[in-house]
Enzyme design. Structure first.
Site: not given
Length: 285
Positions: A175, A177
């Site tokens: 992921t 960010f």
């Protein structure tokens, strides 16, 4: 490291992957859990947090919903990025055994990333609001038939046993960010490995998007991300979010943005920031 004059705000509970991302990127800095993305942004604007860490895309699931809509109106700036490897663990109360499990609880996306495990163990998948919340529930129940899919950090926080690590179907699950602050912190124009994030809307004329983006190709600017989404429920009102390599004051990107402005409207730079060192090692969506 980007300086922070307070805790790092994130969406979710302690033990969530966003919490883990904050602790990985800013070791030793306290983290501030918030119920929503809007709550994390508000904590930053109100001075209850020094920075905010918001997920924007995942190598398996794609873009994170809502972030696109919230960023342009947030009044905040992107000052950095962080890539967090997602390593799912099978967690259960102390004393539980894999062969005794019947149900596994987690967020819908996380459950979708461990289908092989669910099939192998013959478990019933139960959708919960988030991974850390699922871990907290399993800990509170203390039932050896219930397990959770969450992070190793969640196991530590909620006193659960890790029955199996790295149970995700894909080993590249990562992921990305955005690191947010109340004011921009752009690096100097001469610095290498800089990213720029901006949003724009194209004019309602034929081939507008093609013409708007042409300047990036002719000026040799690498566009790493282009996402479109509707505004105000109108199919004709489309906004685009872009990540590109380079600094707006460097001639190639400056020329590309100038050409973009000619063929589009409402161009707004959300952040100019150093590229994460994991960028060239991280998978792309």
């Amino acid at each position: 490291m980007i300086p922070s004059n307070g805790p790092i705000a994130f969406q979710g509970r302690h033990g969530a992957y966003s919490d883990l991302a904050c602790r990985t990127a800013f070791p030793g800095v306290p983290t501030l859990p918030c119920d929503t993305f809007e709550g994390a942004m508000a904590a930053l604007r109100e001075g209850r947090a020094g920075l905010a860490m918001l997920p924007c895309e995942n190598s398996l699931a794609g873009r994170v919903p809502d972030i696109h809509y919230l960023l342009p109106e947030s009044g905040l700036a992107i000052v950095g990025e962080h890539f967090q490897r997602v390593e799912h663990c099978l967690l259960a109360p102390p004393g539980a055994r894999i062969e005794g499990l019947k149900r596994v609880h987690s967020h819908a996306v996380a459950l979708g990333q461990v289908r092989d495990l669910v099939r192998e163990l013959g478990l019933t998948a139960v959708i919960e609001a988030d991974t850390a919340g699922a871990a907290a529930q399993v800990a509170a129940w203390g039932n050896p038939e219930d397990a959770a899919i969450a992070s190793a950090l969640a196991a530590e926080i909620y006193g659960l046993t890790i029955l199996r690590r790295n149970v995700e179907d894909a080993s590249h699950n990562t992921t990305r960010f955005y690191i947010m602050a109340t004011t921009p912190m752009p690096p100097p124009p001469e610095q290498a490995d800089v990213m720029t994030t901006f949003v724009f809307r194209v004019r309602n004329v034929p081939a507008a998007l093609y013409k708007a983006l042409g300047g990036f190709a002719t000026n040799g600017v690498n566009m790493t991300r282009l996402e479109s989404y509707m505004l105000g429920g109108e199919f004709a009102a489309t906004q685009f979010l872009c990540d590109v390599e380079g600094h707006p004051e460097q001639p190639p990107l400056a020329r590309a943005l100038e050409e973009l402005a000619f063929f589009s409207r409402a161009v707004s730079i959300l952040g100019v920031y150093p590229a994460a060192r994991q960028r060239h090692m991280a998978p792309t969506t």
